[in-house]
Design an enzyme around this catalytic site. Structure first.
Site, PDB file in Angstrom:
ATOM      1  N   LEU A   1       0.877  -1.160   0.000  1.00 39.86           N
ATOM      2  CA  LEU A   1       0.000   0.000   0.000  1.00 39.86           C
ATOM      3  C   LEU A   1       0.919   1.216   0.000  1.00 39.86           C
ATOM      4  O   LEU A   1       1.931   1.228   0.708  1.00 39.86           O
ATOM      5  CB  LEU A   1      -0.887   0.033   1.248  1.00 39.86           C
ATOM      6  CG  LEU A   1      -1.964  -1.046   1.381  1.00 39.86           C
ATOM      7  CD1 LEU A   1      -2.654  -0.919   2.734  1.00 39.86           C
ATOM      8  CD2 LEU A   1      -2.988  -0.938   0.264  1.00 39.86           C
ATOM      9  N   ASP A   2       0.575   2.241  -0.784  1.00 45.48           N
ATOM     10  CA  ASP A   2       1.430   3.427  -0.758  1.00 45.48           C
ATOM     11  C   ASP A   2       1.344   4.085   0.615  1.00 45.48           C
ATOM     12  O   ASP A   2       0.421   3.824   1.396  1.00 45.48           O
ATOM     13  CB  ASP A   2       1.074   4.397  -1.882  1.00 45.48           C
ATOM     14  CG  ASP A   2      -0.312   4.987  -1.747  1.00 45.48           C
ATOM     15  OD1 ASP A   2      -0.530   5.776  -0.802  1.00 45.48           O
ATOM     16  OD2 ASP A   2      -1.177   4.686  -2.576  1.00 45.48           O
ATOM     17  N   ALA A   3       2.293   4.932   0.916  1.00 42.99           N
ATOM     18  CA  ALA A   3       2.407   5.493   2.268  1.00 42.99           C
ATOM     19  C   ALA A   3       1.148   6.221   2.706  1.00 42.99           C
ATOM     20  O   ALA A   3       0.779   6.189   3.888  1.00 42.99           O
ATOM     21  CB  ALA A   3       3.614   6.427   2.348  1.00 42.99           C
TER      22      ALA A   3
END
Length: 246
Positions: free
Chosen positions: A110-112
């Site tokens: 998952l992106d930040a």
């Protein structure tokens, strides 16, 4: 001197040790044809198996026999990177599992800025298949987007939208809530290109304000607190195995 001790372990004992049911209840499962070993339905009570090599299913769900394998749902907070270490000292998933004895790794990313469900395990075979695009594992997201979503947007997203790296489409799309200037939508996709949900919704004129992944396959985030782990139950693990033909 040759031993007269039969090889293997009785199937009902293996099922009981795996936490499927008591020995007596396991015998009933076997008698009713609900148990298979290496693809073959087993009904006889005396069947012995090798727990290290046998592939056992109950009601079509894989039974995990190795007690060294672990499976967790992790609620990744916003700002945490999907890595087990970070050479720049940024917050990462590994910070939350440092004390565990197992060498865990994350299934996908998952992106930040995205919150929510990330699967953690030390089962390399399962993780590899879950991440492989050929198995089309669905992932469910809740997205808060700008603007009011027009009627027919779901149909457009399901038909496909052209992005700079090729077409993308949603498997499912529905509006969950409408607020002034923004809309809460649920979107299901099976692909994992970088920022795919954000790019897809931006392309149709509804940039994402907030994004949370709520499910991977049938595994739900549920009420897991941010930064916390929840062990997956037997049905959830079996369901993941079934999705990737293991």
């Amino acid at each position: 001197m040759k031993s007269d001790q039969p090889e293997g372990v009785r199937l009902q004992k293996v099922l009981a040790q795996a936490g499927v049911a008591s020995r007596r209840a396991s015998e009933d499962l076997i008698a009713r044809g609900r148990v298979s070993v290496d693809g073959e339905v087993v009904r006889e009570q005396g069947r012995r198996v090798d727990p290290d090599t046998a592939v056992i299913h109950v009601d079509g769900l894989r039974v995990i026999l190795r007690d060294d394998l672990v499976y967790f749902a992790f609620n990744k907070p916003k700002g945490v990177h999907s890595t087990m270490t970070d050479d720049q000292g940024r917050p990462c998933v590994g910070d939350y599992v440092r004390e565990r004895r197992e060498r865990l790794f994350h299934v996908g990313r998952l992106d930040a800025e995205t919150e929510g469900l990330l699967l953690l395990t030390n089962d390399g075979d399962l993780a590899h298949r879950l991440m492989h695009p050929s198995f089309h594992v669905p992932k469910t997201y809740l997205a808060e987007v700008d603007g009011t979503v027009p009627r027919g947007l779901g149909k457009r997203l399901r038909a496909g939208v052209e992005l700079d790296d090729g077409p993308a489409k949603a498997d499912e799309f529905r509006v969950k809530d409408v607020r002034p200037g923004r809309t809460l939508v649920e979107i299901v996709l099976h692909e994992g290109r970088k920022h795919i949900v954000r790019r897809l919704l931006a392309e149709v004129g509804h940039p994402v304000r907030k994004l949370v992944r709520t499910a991977v396959g049938d595994v739900q985030l549920g009420n897991v607190k941010q930064g916390a782990l929840r062990p997956l139950n037997r049905a959830e693990i079996g369901g993941l195995y079934r999705m990737v033909d293991l």
